[in-house]
Scaffold this active site. Structure first.
Site, short mmCIF file in Angstrom:
data_model
loop_
_atom_site.label_atom_id
_atom_site.label_comp_id
_atom_site.label_asym_id
_atom_site.label_seq_id
_atom_site.Cartn_x
_atom_site.Cartn_y
_atom_site.Cartn_z
N GLY A 63 -11.76 1.80 4.66
CA GLY A 63 -10.83 1.08 3.80
C GLY A 63 -9.96 2.00 2.94
N HIS A 64 -9.05 1.40 2.21
CA HIS A 64 -8.10 2.18 1.41
C HIS A 64 -8.78 2.91 0.25
CE1 HIS A 64 -6.87 -1.71 -0.97
NE2 HIS A 64 -8.16 -1.61 -0.85
N ASN A 65 -8.30 4.12 0.02
CA ASN A 65 -8.76 4.94 -1.11
C ASN A 65 -10.21 5.37 -1.02
OD1 ASN A 65 -6.54 2.85 -2.48
ND2 ASN A 65 -6.29 5.03 -2.91
N GLN A 116 0.86 -1.19 0.00
CA GLN A 116 0.00 0.00 0.00
C GLN A 116 0.90 1.24 0.00
OE1 GLN A 116 -3.71 -0.56 0.05
NE2 GLN A 116 -2.68 -2.41 -0.75
N SER A 160 -12.23 2.23 -1.73
CA SER A 160 -12.59 3.04 -2.89
C SER A 160 -14.03 3.51 -2.91
CB SER A 160 -12.26 2.31 -4.21
OG SER A 160 -10.89 2.04 -4.27
#
Lengths: 328, 328, 328
Positions: free
Chosen positions: B223-225, B182, B243
Site C-alpha cells: 500500500g501507499h507510504n 496520490q 503506512s
C-alpha cells in the site's frame, strides 16, 4: 439467434416433454426466466422456484418430472447441471461471432516459440523463446508464456496470466540474499483453464507441473516445482508454496494457502481460507478458519484464546483437585 | 553446453575431490540426478539421499565429507546452499542465449523517462513520464512503471508488475467517497526483485519506499507510504496496508496481512497467513493461524470457540467455588 | 507551480487565518512539512504533532482553532480530511501536464467497442467487441475490458485490471470438469475506482454488477454474478466468491474472503482477513481472525484449540460434579 427445443435435444440428448418448435431466446435462472427462456433445476431444494418460474422450458432430473409437468415444457436428464453446462457450450457455439486473426498482430511471439496452427493468441500476449502452445489452446489478451514453458492442448488462459516467471529462490548470505537462478520451466497438460492474473512459477532445477484437466481460478499463485494433480480445481486467491505436491481430484477453496514441501493425497478437499501446514495423506474435507462473529464477541473470545493453554492447565488442576476431594 | 568440474571450482572456489575433467551436463536434485549431473546437499538430514544419489558430483559441507567420499566426486564448501545459488548463476551465464534489443520495440516508453543504457526493458512494458530505471535493471514483459517512480540498479521486475498505481486514499462524505489524489511516488532501491503481478502503490504525499535488497514474491500488494526495510523478503500473496513501516531483514510468510500505520522492528519473522494487527518492536517469530483439522473436528472446536470467553467465566466460577469448599 | 493560500480558499472554501499571499509549494504531513508546505490535522489525537509542525499553514477543525492559532497560519473547516482530499484534487489539476492522445496508439480497441469521446484509454489496453466505456472514464495502462462489458462514467481503472474474464463455472462429470460457458457480462456503474491487477469476472447467465461509487483496491477478485452495492469499499487482496450479494456502504478489510451465494446487508463492515461464511443481515462490524502472538505461545494455544470441544465437555463434567457435591 434463437434455438428451438428440438434442436437442443437433438444435439444434447434428454427427453423433451413439450413442443420441439418452441424457440428459446436465452438461458436464464429460474427466478428471472421468461417464456422465451430455458432454465434448469440443479437441486431438488429449489423445487419451489421451479413451480414459480415463468421459464418456457426447464431441465430437470427424473425425480422432478412430476413437479415439472405441472408447469409446462421440460427436458428430463439424469444430471441437469451437466446438461446445462453442455447447453452453455452449444449456446456459445451457435452464437459465435467471426474471429479475427489466429495470432493477433499485437502479440509478441519469439521466432523460436512453437505454436500449434489451431491455437489462438490474443492481443498483447508474449510468448518467449522455446515456449510451446498446443492445439486449440486459447491465450486471451495480455498473457505471458515465458521461455521453454509448455502448454498442452485445449487450454484456456485468461488475461494477465503469467506462466514461467522465476520461482522465489534465495540463499541467505551475510544478511542479504543471493539469487538462485530458476533453470526449470513450467509444463501444463491438456484441458487446463487458468484464471485472470494467475501466476505459475518456473522450477528451480526441474519443472513445475500442472497436470491434465486442472482448473485454476483468478489471482492464484503457484510456486516453483509444485505439482498439481489431474482434475484438481482451485478457487480464487489460493497460494501454493514451492515444491508442494498436490494430488488429483482435489479442491481448494478461495484464499487457501498451501505451505511448501508437503504432500496432499488425491481427493483432499480444503475449505476456503484454510492453511495447509502439513502433509495430508487421507482424502476428506479439511478446515482451519476462525469463525466470524460480531466484533465485540470476537474481541472477547480472541483475548481469551491467547490464554487458552493456561486455561487448560487450570482445568486440569481443578480436575485433579476434584478427584482428590472424592470420598475414596 | 556442459561445464567441467575444474571450470566450476575455478570460478566459484571450493575443494574438489574428483576428476576436474568430468563434464557436467545439468544441475539436478539428489533424488533424480544421474552421472552427468551436479547436485548438492543443503542439510545433513538429507544424508540418506546423498548416499543413494547417482549424481556425478555433489556439493557438501565439511561435516559431510566422509559420507560424500564413500560415493564419488564431491566439492567441499562451508555453505553448500550458497555455493549452489552461485552455481545456478554461473550456469545461467554459461548458457545465455543472444539477447534481443535492449528496449523491446513494443515497449511504450515516455520520452521524459530516464532509462540507464545498461537496463533492459522487455516486450509490452510501460514506463511513464519522469520514471527512472537504474543500471542493469531488467523489466520482464508487461511491467508498468508509473509517473515519477524510481527503480534502482540491478533490480529484476517480473511480468505484470505494477509500480506506482494510486494508493487507496478516500475521504468519506455524505455516504460516498472523495478521492485523495496520490501525489507521492515509489522509490525502489538497488538489488530488488519483484514477483509477477505484484503491485506497489505510489504514496499520498510522500513516497512509498522499498529499500535495497528487498525480495518480493508474486501477487503481493504494498500500500501507499509503506516502507520495506533492507533485505526484507516476502512470500507470495502478502498484503501490506498503507503506512506500515517494516524493518530490515524481516521475512513474511505467504498470505500474511500487515495492517496499516504500524511498525515492525528489524528481524521480525511473520509466519504464513498471519495477520499483523499491532506494532511488533521485538525481533522474533510471530504467528496467528487457525490450525487445520478434519472438517468435523474443526466444526466442533470452532463452535466452542465462539463461547470461549463464557467458558473462561465458568472456569473462574468453578475455581472460586472450589476454593470456598476447601477446609480452612 | 505553487498555489497561494488565497487561491486555495477561493477554490475550496474554509476560513483562512493568515496571509492569503503565502505561497504553498507542496502538501506534506505535519511531521515533515516545512514553511512552504500546507498540512492538515485529521484527528484531534495528533494535536501534539500540530504544535510541533513547521508547516506554513494547517487545515484544522473548529475545535482545534486555538491550538492552531498558537503556531501560525491555518484554515478552519468542519471536516479537515475531506478538505484535504479536495485540496489534493485541486493540486493535481493545477499541476497537470499535457496529456497525450486520448486513445493511446498501442491500445487494441475492437471496432465494435463504444468509447465515449471524453474517455481516455492508455497504453496497451484491450477493449473487446461490444464493450462500452463511459464519459471521462480513464483506463490506465494494460487494462483489459472484455466482450460486452460496460463501464460507466468517471471511472478509473488502474494498470493490469481485468474486467470480464470467464467466471469459474464447472460441472463435475466422471472425475473431470465440464466448462460452463459464461454468457453474462460485467456492468460497472459511475464513479467506480478499480485497483491494479484486480479482476471482475463476467456472469454465467446474468451480469456481474458493480454499482455506482464502489471503490476497489488492488489484487481483488470478484467472482461471477456478484453484486457490489453502491459506495462499498474493499481494501487489497479481498476475494468475493460467485453470486455473493453485497450491500451498499459496506467496507471489507484487506485479505477478507466472502463465500458465495450469501447476502450482506447495507452498512456491514468486515475486518481484515475475516472470512464471511454466512449471510449477514444486520449492519455492524464483524471479525474472525486468529490473534497474532509470539510463535511459542501460538503453538501452545493452537495445540489446545484442537481439543477445545473436549475441554468444554470436561468443564461441563466438573460443573455437574460440583453441583452434586453441594449440600442440598
Amino acid at each position: 439467434m434463437a434455438l428451438r427445443l428440438g434442436a437442443i435435444v437433438e444435439a444434447l440428448g434428454g427427453e423433451l416433454q413439450g413442443d420441439p418448435a418452441l424457440s428459446i431466446e436465452r438461458l436464464a435462472p429460474l427466478a428471472t426466466a421468461q417464456a422465451d427462456a430455458l432454465s434448469f433445476l440443479s437441486h431438488p431444494k429449489y423445487q419451489k422456484e421451479l413451480v414459480a418460474s415463468k421459464a418456457g422450458c426447464v431441465i430437470v432430473s427424473p425425480a422432478m418430472r412430476d413437479a415439472a409437468a405441472r408447469r409446462g415444457a421440460f427436458i428430463v436428464t439424469p444430471d441437469p447441471y451437466l446438461y446445462f453446462a453442455r447447453l452453455t457450450q452449444l449456446w456459445k457455439q451457435s452464437h459465435a461471432k467471426p474471429e479475427g486473426a489466429r495470432i493477433h498482430p499485437s502479440a509478441v511471439i519469439d521466432p523460436d516459440a512453437q505454436i500449434d496452427p489451431t491455437a489462438r493468441i490474443s492481443a498483447l500476449c508474449v510468448v518467449e523463446r522455446g515456449a510451446r502452445i498446443g492445439a486449440q489452446t486459447v491465450l486471451k489478451s495480455r498473457v505471458t508464456v515465458s521461455e521453454d514453458c509448455i502448454i498442452g492442448a485445449r487450454c484456456l488462459l485468461h488475461p494477465g496470466v503469467v506462466i514461467g516467471a522465476d520461482g522465489f529462490g534465495l540463499a541467505p548470505h551475510q544478511g542479504a540474499w543471493v539469487k538462485i537462478e530458476q533453470l526449470g520451466a513450467v509444463r501444463i497438460g491438456d484441458d487446463v483453464e487458468i484464471g485472470a492474473n494467475t501466476c505459475i512459477d518456473r522450477g528451480a532445477l526441474e519443472d513445475t507441473v500442472i497436470e491434465d484437466g486442472v482448473k485454476l481460478d483468478n489471482l492464484i499463485q503457484i510456486g516453483h516445482n509444485v505439482r498439481v494433480g489431474k482434475n484438481t480445481a482451485m478457487a480464487g486467491c489460493v497460494g501454493v508454496a514451492g515444491s508442494a505436491d498436490i494430488g488429483a481430484n482435489c479442491t481448494l477453496g478461495g484464499g487457501a494457502i498451501v505451505l511448501g514441501h508437503l504432500k496432499m493425497a488425491d481427493g483432499v478437499h480444503i475449505s476456503a481460507a484454510t492453511v495447509v501446514t502439513r502433509s495430508i495423506l487421507k482424502p476428506g474435507q479439511y478446515t482451519g478458519m476462525f469463525p466470524i462473529d460480531d466484533n465485540a464477541a470476537w474481541e472477547r473470545n480472541a483475548a481469551t484464546l491467547k490464554q487458552l493453554h493456561a486455561l487448560r492447565e487450570r482445568l486440569k488442576a481443578l480436575e485433579k483437585s476434584a478427584m482428590q476431594d472424592k470420598p475414596s
